[in-house]
Enzyme design. Structure first.
Site, PDB file in Angstrom:
ATOM      1  N   GLU A 372       7.428  -8.767  -5.424  1.00  0.00           N
ATOM      2  CA  GLU A 372       6.291  -7.846  -5.547  1.00  0.00           C
ATOM      3  C   GLU A 372       4.966  -8.619  -5.614  1.00  0.00           C
ATOM      4  O   GLU A 372       3.974  -8.202  -5.057  1.00  0.00           O
ATOM      5  CB  GLU A 372       6.485  -6.975  -6.791  1.00  0.00           C
ATOM      6  CG  GLU A 372       5.521  -5.816  -6.917  1.00  0.00           C
ATOM      7  CD  GLU A 372       5.828  -4.653  -5.967  1.00  0.00           C
ATOM      8  OE1 GLU A 372       6.773  -4.748  -5.162  1.00  0.00           O
ATOM      9  OE2 GLU A 372       5.108  -3.637  -6.027  1.00  0.00           O
ATOM     10  N   THR A 489       1.060   6.291   6.524  1.00  0.00           N
ATOM     11  CA  THR A 489       1.388   5.137   5.674  1.00  0.00           C
ATOM     12  C   THR A 489       2.804   5.262   5.122  1.00  0.00           C
ATOM     13  O   THR A 489       3.379   4.297   4.641  1.00  0.00           O
ATOM     14  CB  THR A 489       0.348   4.973   4.549  1.00  0.00           C
ATOM     15  OG1 THR A 489       0.613   3.756   3.858  1.00  0.00           O
ATOM     16  CG2 THR A 489       0.394   6.127   3.565  1.00  0.00           C
TER      17      THR A 489
END
Ligand SMILES: *[C@@H]1O[C@H](CO)[C@@H](O)[C@H](O)[C@H]1NC(C)=O
Ligand SMILES: *[C@@H]1O[C@H](CO)[C@@H](O)[C@H](O)[C@H]1NC(C)=O
Ligand SMILES: *[C@@H]1O[C@H](CO)[C@@H](O)[C@H](O)[C@H]1NC(C)=O
Ligand SMILES: *[C@@H]1O[C@H](CO)[C@@H](O)[C@H](O)[C@H]1NC(C)=O
Length: 764
Positions: A372, A489
Site C-alpha cells: 500500500e 475509475t
C-alpha cells in the site's frame, strides 16, 4: 525519426537472422488460441469469485474469501469507517460485478444479476447506512449506470431489449444520485465525505470534517453522465461546481492539496502527489475531457500534469511534494498510484508511462504484490524501529488492487508489447496459485510476511479481473467497435452515443436557464458562490488553458499514439530493450529487498518462460537466467593485458551484487574467421579454439557463426569500454540441472554463454 530507427533496427535483425545460422528464423509470439486460453482462465477465476459471493456473501455486500461467510456492514459501530464506507448493505459486490459480466458477454448472467439486485435492494435507497460519497458514486452509481448503458444499447452483446428491461437501473441511479446530492450542501459547494442514505448529513460531525481532492472532484464523471441520461442538469451543476472549486484550491505552482475542510477549505494536508486522496482528480479531468469532449477539463489536466512533471516527477515515479514549494516532502509512493501509467498512456505520454510502470513491476517482483505504501528512501530508524525488518514498508497490505494490471492493460493496448502480456500471465498465475481461496481471492495482509487477508473487496471482481480479461481478449466489443468508451475509475465502461449527445445538447439549448432546477439547489449554489466571492483566496487564479481542444473529440483510439501490430516477440519489446531496465534494482537495492517468504520469486523480466517461449531460439543467450544475485567487481581493464587476475585493479574497483547480466551486444562478427586467429578485444593476441571454447560442452559450429560478446550494462550500471566485470565464482548460479544451461567458463576465465565468450566478464 523514431520510425526510421525502428525500421533500421529491424533491418539489422533481419540481417542477423539471415546470416547467422544460430538465429533460427522462427519468430514467436502469442497465437490467438493461446490468448483465448488465458482469457478463459480469467473467466473461470471470475466465476469462482462471483459464484462464491452469490452462494456465501449475498445478500450482503461482500463475501469473506477464506471464512466463506458474508462480510457485513457494521451497523453497530458507525466509526468503523474502514468497513462501512463501501458496505452500505446494498450488495456492493453484486453491483460492482454487473459490467464484468457484460464485458464477458454473459447475457444471462448479466440479466440475472441485475434482476437479483432489483428484488434485493430498496428502490429508494432508503437505508440507514452512512457511506462514503466517493466510493458509493464510483461503485454503485457507476456500476448501475454503466450496466444501464450496456442493457439499452442494441449494439452490445448483453442488450436486453425493451421487453426484458424497463430501465429500472436508471431510476435507481436517480434515487441514489438524489441521496448523494445531500453531501454537497456545504457552504463551499465542496461535498462532505460521507452521508447517511436516510438522514443525510445529520451524522457525527467528526465523520465529515475532512475531505480530499479525489473525492470532491471525481463524482463529476458519473454525475454528468447521469445528467445526460436523465436530461436534468442538477447532478452536473453540483458536481462540476465542486470540481471547479477543488481546482481553485491549487497553489501558485498549480499543485492541488490533498485534503481540506469542505466547510471552509482550510487545508489539512498540503502535500500532493498522484496517490491516495488525489489520484482520481487527474483521472476525472482527463477521462472527463475525452468522454464529454470538454476542453475545459482537458485544460485542467494539461495544467495539472505539467505542474506534476515540473515538481513531482522523478526518473521512476512521481514523488510527494509540498504544494507551495514543490519540493519532495515524504519519501514514499502509494499502491494506488500504479494507475497513473495507464492514464499517461491514454494521453499518449507513452515514454513516461512505460518507465513509471516498470517501477510497479519491480515492487510486485519484490513483494509478490504492491505494498500500500513503499518508502523509496528509508529515513533513519528510530531506536524502536531498529529491530523491525521492514522499514521500507509503511503500509504493508495488498488487497488485490487493480491499478497495476489496469496500467498494464492500457500499455498493452497502446504498444502491443509482448512484455505486458507476460505480466498479465504472471498475475493470472498468482491469482490462480497464490491468491485463490475456497470462496474467492484473498490478498495479502502483510507483504513483508506473506500473511493473507480474509477480505475480497468488490473491485477484485469489478476491476482486477476485468482488466486482466480484457488484456487477453483482443476481440472484445470494446476493442473492435468505435464507441469511444472510457472506463470510470472503477473500470465501468461509459460511452455516449450520438442520439444521447443530441438529446442532451438540445436539452441544454432549450432549458433556459438550464442550470439550477430546484429551489434547494438554486439556494445552495447561490450561497456557495457568494461565499466564494467573499473569500479572499490567494490560490484562486484562473489559469487559461494553453492548448484548446476546439471541440475536437479525442477518442482513446486516437490518444493511443503508438499502436503497432504484428509484434513478434520480446526482441520487439521496448521494455526489455530498455538499457535502464535494471537501474531501479540497483538504485533502490536498500529498499527493494525480497522478504524471506517471497524469496525465489522471479522478477517479471527474468522469467525463463519469457525467453524460452517468446524468443527467437538463440536470442535467449542474451540473458543469463540467473535466479540468484551474484557478486561482482567492476574495474578497469589493464589495456596491455588479456588475462585477468585479481590484483590488476584495486583502487577504483567497486563491489556490487547483481541480479542479471543485461545488454550484451554482439561485439564482433567475423564471417571469415579461422579457428586459430580469432581476434577479440586485443588485436595482438591469438586465441586458440579451445581457449575460447569450453572443452566439455562447446564444439565449434559452423565457422561463420563464431563471435564474441561484450556486456554493455549490468543492472543499470553502464560499463565503459575499458571496464571489466569480475564475478565471484561461488556466487554465480549455474543451473546445471536444466538442459537450458548454457553458462560455462573458458580457460581464460571468461564467461561463456552458449559457448560464446563475453570478453569483459571474468569468473574467478
Ligand atoms: C441489510 O440487508 C439485509 C439483506 O438484504 C436485510 O435483511 C437487512 O434488513 C438490512 N439491514 C438494514 C439495517 O437495513
Ligand atoms: C432534477 O433533479 C433534482 C435533484 O434530484 C430534482 O430536485 C428536480 O426536480 C429534477 N428536475 C426535473 C426537471 O426533473
Ligand atoms: C467550471 O469552470 C468552467 C471554466 O471556467 C466553466 O466553464 C464552467 O461553467 C464551471 N462550472 C460550474 C458548474 O461552475
Ligand atoms: C566469494 O563468495 C563466497 C561465498 O559468498 C565468499 O565466501 C567469498 O569471500 C567471496 N570471495 C571474494 C573474493 O569476495
Amino acid at each position: 525519426m523514431e520510425l526510421n530507427l525502428i525500421s533500421l533496427w529491424f533491418f539489422i535483425w533481419v540481417i542477423l537472422v539471415r546470416t547467422v545460422d544460430c538465429f533460427k528464423a522462427e519468430p514467436y509470439s502469442f497465437t490467438k488460441n493461446e490468448l483465448n486460453q488465458y482469457k478463459d482462465q480469467v473467466k473461470e477465476l471470475f466465476y469462482h469469485g462471483f459464484n462464491s459471493y452469490l452462494e456465501y456473501g449475498y445478500p450482503y455486500d461482500e463475501v469473506l474469501p477464506i471464512a466463506c461467510v458474508p462480510m457485513k456492514r457494521r451497523f453497530d459501530d458507525p466509526y468503523d469507517t474502514n468497513t462501512n464506507d463501501v458496505l452500505g448493505n446494498f450488495t456492493t459486490t453484486l453491483v460492482d460485478s454487473f459490467t464484468t459480466l457484460a464485458v464477458l458477454g454473459d447475457k444471462k448472467g448479466f440479466a440475472d444479476a441485475i434482476n437479483l439486485f432489483h428484488k434485493t435492494v430498496p428502490e429508494t435507497f432508503d437505508i440507514d447506512s452512512t457511506v462514503q460519497l466517493f466510493e458509493t458514486t464510483i461503485r454503485l452509481l457507476g456500476g448501475m449506470m454503466s450496466a444501464h448503458i450496456y442493457a439499452t444499447d442494441p449494439r452490445t452483446k448483453v442488450y436486453l431489449g425493451k421487453d426484458n428491461y424497463d430501465g429500472f437501473l436508471l431510476r435507481r441511479c436517480i434515487a441514489l444520485g438524489d441521496k448523494l446530492l445531500m453531501a454537497y450542501l456545504s457552504p463551499t459547494g465542496l461535498p462532505v465525505p460521507r452521508i447517511n442514505l436516510r438522514y443525510g448529513t445529520r451524522i457525527d460531525p467528526k465523520l465529515i470534517e475532512e475531505n480530499n481532492a479525489a473525492a470532491t472532484a471525481s463524482p463529476l464523471f458519473e454525475f454528468r453522465l447521469l445528467s445526460m441520461l436523465t436530461l436534468n442538469d442538477t447532478y452536473r451543476e453540483v458536481s462540476e461546481f465542486s470540481f471547479n472549486r477543488t481546482w481553485d484550491l491549487r497553489s501558485e505552482l498549480n499543485l492541488v492539496p490533498m485534503s481540506f475542510s469542505p466547510y471552509d477549505t482550510t487545508i489539512y494536508n498540503e502535500v500532493t502527489g498522484i496517490g491516495a486522496s488525489i489520484d482520481s482528480f487527474y483521472e476525472t479531468a482527463l477521462k472527463g475531457s475525452i468522454l464529454f469532449d470538454d476542453s475545459w477539463l482537458y485544460s485542467v489536466w494539461e495544467t495539472a500534469i505539467s505542474a506534476l512533471n515540473s515538481y513531482s516527477k522523478t526518473d521512476w515515479f512521481y514523488s510527494n511534494v509540498g504544494v507551495s514549494h514543490g519540493k519532495t516532502v515524504v519519501l514514499w509512493i502509494d499502491s494506488l498510484s500504479a494507475f497513473f501509467p495507464g492514464l499517461l498512456t491514454l494521453d499518449g505520454r507513452l515514454e513516461d508511462a512505460r518507465k513509471k510502470h516498470i517501477m510497479f513491476s519491480k515492487l510486485w517482483s519484490t513483494y509478490g504484490g504492491i505494498p500500500e505504501r513503499w518508502n523509496f528512501v528509508q529515513s533513519p530508524p528510530t531506536t524502536e524501529e531498529l529491530d523491525s525488518p521492514s522499514l521500507s514498508i509503511d503500509l504493508e497490505w495488498y488487497p488485490l488492487r487493480p491499478e497495476f494490471i489496469e496500467s498494464t492493460y492500457y500499455l498493452y493496448r497502446a504498444t502491443k508489447d509482448v512484455y505486458y502480456l507476460n505480466i498479465g500471465i504472471r498475475i493470472l498465475k498468482d491469482l490462480q496459485h497464490r491468491f485463490k481461496t475456497r470462496c474467492g481471492f484473498a490478498g495479502l495482509q502483510d507483504v513483508t510476511t506473506g500473511e493473507v487477508q480474509d477480505r475480497m473487496e468488490s473491485f477484485v471482481l469489478g476491476e482486477t479481473l476485468k482488466y486482466l480479461y480484457l488484456l487477453f481478449d483482443e476481440d472484445n466489443e470494446l476493442h473492435t467497435t468505435l464507441w469511444n468508451h472510457i472506463f470510470s475509475t472503477e473500470a465501468h465502461p461509459f460511452w455516449i452515443d450520438v442520439g444521447l449527445k443530441r438529446r442532451y445538447e438540445s436539452y441544454r439549448r432549450e432549458a433556459d436557464p438550464p442550470h439550477v432546477t430546484t429551489e434547494m439547489y438554486q439556494f445552495h449554489l447561490l450561497k456557495a458562490k457568494n461565499w466564494m466571492r467573499r473569500t479572499k483566496s490567494p490560490n484562486r487564479r484562473i489559469n487559461h488553458a494553453k492548448k484548446k481542444l476546439d471541440g475536437q473529440c479525442i477518442s482513446p483510439e486516437l490518444a493511443y499514439t503508438k499502436r503497432q501490430s504484428n509484434r513478434q516477440g520480446f526482441q520487439d519489446s521496448d521494455v526489455l530493450s530498455d538499457p535502464k531496465l535494471f537501474e531501479i534494482d540497483f538504485r533502490y537495492q536498500a529498499t527493494l529487498e525480497q522478504p524471506a517468504w517471497n524469496k525465489g520469486y522471479i522478477p517479471f523480466e527474468l522469467t525463463p518462460e519469457l525467453y524460452s517461449h517468446w524468443s527467437f531460439s538463440q536470442q535467449k543467450i542474451c540473458l543469463v537466467p540467473l535466479t540468484k544475485a551474484f557478486e561482482g567487481t567492476i574495474g578497469s581493464r589493464d589495456p596491455d593485458s588479456t588475462l585477468i587476475s585479481t590484483h590488476q585493479w584495486s583502487s577504483d574497483a567497486r563491489m556490487y551484487r547483481f541480479q542479471s547480466i543485461y545488454g550484451i551486444k554482439i561485439a564482433f562478427l567475423d564471417f571469415t574467421w579461422h579457428p586459430n586467429s580469432i581476434e577479440v578485444q586485443d588485436p595482438n593476441s591469438k586465441f586458440d579454439l579451445y581457449d575460447v571454447l569450453n572443452k566439455q560442452n562447446c564444439k565449434p559450429k559452423d565457422d561463420t557463426s563464431i563471435h564474441t560478446y561484450t556486456v554493455t550494462a549490468i543492472d543499470g550500471i553502464d560499463l565503459g569500454d575499458n571496464d571489466v566485470v569480475v564475478v565471484n565464482k561461488s556466487s554465480l548460479f549455474f543451473d546445471d540441472s536444466s538442459k537450458e544451461s548454457y553458462i560455462s567458463i573458458n580457460r581464460k576465465s571468461q564467461l561463456l554463454i552458449n559457448c560464446i565468450p563475453i570478453t569483459n566478464i571474468f569468473v574467478l
